[in-house]
Design a protein around this motif. Structure first.
Motif, PDB file in Angstrom:
ATOM      1  N   LYS A  56      25.776  -6.883  48.612  1.00 51.41           N
ATOM      2  CA  LYS A  56      26.826  -5.898  48.356  1.00 51.41           C
ATOM      3  C   LYS A  56      26.423  -4.532  48.913  1.00 51.41           C
ATOM      4  O   LYS A  56      27.226  -3.830  49.524  1.00 51.41           O
ATOM      5  CB  LYS A  56      27.100  -5.806  46.858  1.00 51.41           C
ATOM      6  CG  LYS A  56      28.310  -4.987  46.510  1.00 51.41           C
ATOM      7  CD  LYS A  56      28.630  -5.090  45.035  1.00 51.41           C
ATOM      8  CE  LYS A  56      29.901  -4.344  44.715  1.00 51.41           C
ATOM      9  NZ  LYS A  56      30.246  -4.426  43.292  1.00 51.41           N
ATOM     10  N   ARG A  59      26.760  -4.721  52.656  1.00 50.10           N
ATOM     11  CA  ARG A  59      28.180  -4.707  53.028  1.00 50.10           C
ATOM     12  C   ARG A  59      28.742  -3.287  52.923  1.00 50.10           C
ATOM     13  O   ARG A  59      29.448  -2.819  53.827  1.00 50.10           O
ATOM     14  CB  ARG A  59      28.960  -5.652  52.115  1.00 50.10           C
ATOM     15  CG  ARG A  59      30.356  -5.937  52.590  1.00 50.10           C
ATOM     16  CD  ARG A  59      31.102  -6.954  51.722  1.00 50.10           C
ATOM     17  NE  ARG A  59      30.263  -7.913  51.029  1.00 50.10           N
ATOM     18  CZ  ARG A  59      30.160  -7.995  49.696  1.00 50.10           C
ATOM     19  NH1 ARG A  59      30.836  -7.195  48.919  1.00 50.10           N
ATOM     20  NH2 ARG A  59      29.376  -8.890  49.145  1.00 50.10           N
ATOM     21  N   GLU A  60      28.420  -2.575  51.841  1.00 47.86           N
ATOM     22  CA  GLU A  60      28.901  -1.199  51.673  1.00 47.86           C
ATOM     23  C   GLU A  60      28.347  -0.289  52.764  1.00 47.86           C
ATOM     24  O   GLU A  60      29.065   0.553  53.306  1.00 47.86           O
ATOM     25  CB  GLU A  60      28.523  -0.671  50.290  1.00 47.86           C
ATOM     26  CG  GLU A  60      29.367  -1.250  49.183  1.00 47.86           C
ATOM     27  CD  GLU A  60      28.949  -0.739  47.820  1.00 47.86           C
ATOM     28  OE1 GLU A  60      27.972   0.033  47.730  1.00 47.86           O
ATOM     29  OE2 GLU A  60      29.611  -1.117  46.842  1.00 47.86           O
ATOM     30  N   ARG A  62      27.447  -1.211  55.755  1.00 44.14           N
ATOM     31  CA  ARG A  62      28.110  -1.587  57.008  1.00 44.14           C
ATOM     32  C   ARG A  62      29.524  -0.993  57.054  1.00 44.14           C
ATOM     33  O   ARG A  62      29.957  -0.463  58.075  1.00 44.14           O
ATOM     34  CB  ARG A  62      28.161  -3.106  57.126  1.00 44.14           C
ATOM     35  CG  ARG A  62      28.637  -3.600  58.466  1.00 44.14           C
ATOM     36  CD  ARG A  62      28.598  -5.102  58.594  1.00 44.14           C
ATOM     37  NE  ARG A  62      29.337  -5.738  57.507  1.00 44.14           N
ATOM     38  CZ  ARG A  62      28.855  -6.651  56.682  1.00 44.14           C
ATOM     39  NH1 ARG A  62      27.608  -7.049  56.795  1.00 44.14           N
ATOM     40  NH2 ARG A  62      29.601  -7.186  55.737  1.00 44.14           N
ATOM     41  N   ASP A  63      30.251  -1.057  55.924  1.00 43.77           N
ATOM     42  CA  ASP A  63      31.598  -0.492  55.860  1.00 43.77           C
ATOM     43  C   ASP A  63      31.558   1.017  56.083  1.00 43.77           C
ATOM     44  O   ASP A  63      32.383   1.577  56.814  1.00 43.77           O
ATOM     45  CB  ASP A  63      32.254  -0.806  54.515  1.00 43.77           C
ATOM     46  CG  ASP A  63      32.543  -2.294  54.341  1.00 43.77           C
ATOM     47  OD1 ASP A  63      32.486  -3.020  55.352  1.00 43.77           O
ATOM     48  OD2 ASP A  63      32.812  -2.702  53.194  1.00 43.77           O
ATOM     49  N   LEU A  64      30.585   1.676  55.451  1.00 42.50           N
ATOM     50  CA  LEU A  64      30.451   3.118  55.607  1.00 42.50           C
ATOM     51  C   LEU A  64      30.154   3.480  57.057  1.00 42.50           C
ATOM     52  O   LEU A  64      30.711   4.436  57.603  1.00 42.50           O
ATOM     53  CB  LEU A  64      29.347   3.646  54.697  1.00 42.50           C
ATOM     54  CG  LEU A  64      29.130   5.150  54.685  1.00 42.50           C
ATOM     55  CD1 LEU A  64      30.363   5.860  54.137  1.00 42.50           C
ATOM     56  CD2 LEU A  64      27.923   5.512  53.865  1.00 42.50           C
ATOM     57  N   LYS A  65      29.299   2.671  57.688  1.00 44.54           N
ATOM     58  CA  LYS A  65      28.964   2.911  59.094  1.00 44.54           C
ATOM     59  C   LYS A  65      30.200   2.738  59.975  1.00 44.54           C
ATOM     60  O   LYS A  65      30.429   3.529  60.903  1.00 44.54           O
ATOM     61  CB  LYS A  65      27.861   1.941  59.516  1.00 44.54           C
ATOM     62  CG  LYS A  65      27.235   2.253  60.847  1.00 44.54           C
ATOM     63  CD  LYS A  65      26.067   1.318  61.111  1.00 44.54           C
ATOM     64  CE  LYS A  65      25.394   1.655  62.417  1.00 44.54           C
ATOM     65  NZ  LYS A  65      24.269   0.774  62.708  1.00 44.54           N
ATOM     66  N   ALA A  66      31.026   1.726  59.679  1.00 41.79           N
ATOM     67  CA  ALA A  66      32.253   1.499  60.450  1.00 41.79           C
ATOM     68  C   ALA A  66      33.219   2.667  60.283  1.00 41.79           C
ATOM     69  O   ALA A  66      33.839   3.116  61.261  1.00 41.79           O
ATOM     70  CB  ALA A  66      32.915   0.197  60.004  1.00 41.79           C
ATOM     71  N   VAL A  67      33.338   3.171  59.062  1.00 39.23           N
ATOM     72  CA  VAL A  67      34.231   4.314  58.814  1.00 39.23           C
ATOM     73  C   VAL A  67      33.739   5.535  59.582  1.00 39.23           C
ATOM     74  O   VAL A  67      34.521   6.232  60.229  1.00 39.23           O
ATOM     75  CB  VAL A  67      34.313   4.610  57.293  1.00 39.23           C
ATOM     76  CG1 VAL A  67      34.961   5.950  57.032  1.00 39.23           C
ATOM     77  CG2 VAL A  67      35.069   3.505  56.586  1.00 39.23           C
TER      78      VAL A  67
END
Length: 130
Positions: A56, A59-60, A62-67
């Motif tokens: 988790k 994943r968070e 990775r999501d933050l990096k994508a944003v």
């Protein structure tokens, strides 16, 4: 004179043990008695509802990096648009300046041409009179 009781060795040792001060603690401790001494949080003993699994957290992240990557792209697009707009303004100004320069040159050249034609006419009149 009053008779003094002789002290036994055991009582002498007991009094010396109780009077020795405690060693100073490693960390600063509050002098307030109602405050309990706290230990560092043991993360392995943390409640499951408070802790996050490794997957988790990854994943968070990775999501933050994508944003952040998307935000950077948007900023870059906006910067490129501003730069393009600035360049268009500069080009327009250059064209306008060139147009004014050409008009001034044409006006000057037409004035010179008019002067030449006028001189020719004056010379022609002068020859015609003779």
């Amino acid at each position: 004179m009053s008779a003094a009781k002789p002290l036994s060795v055991a009582s002498a040792v007991a009094t010396t043990v109780t009077t020795t001060p405690e060693p100073a603690p490693l960390s600063r401790v509050s002098g307030k008695q109602w405050k309990a001494v706290r230990k560092p949080t043991n993360r392995s003993m943390m409640a499951k509802s408070l802790s996050k699994s490794y997957e988790k957290r990854i994943r968070e992240a990775r999501d933050l990096k994508a944003v952040k990557h998307a935000e950077a792209e948007l900023k870059e697009e906006k910067r490129a648009e501003k730069e393009e707009h600035r360049n268009r303004i500069v080009e327009r100004k250059k064209k306008y300046e060139e147009k004014l320069r050409q008009e001034r040159y044409q006006a000057e050249m037409s004035a010179r041409k008019r002067m030449r034609v006028k001189r020719k006419e004056l010379k022609a009149r002068a020859h015609a009179k003779h």
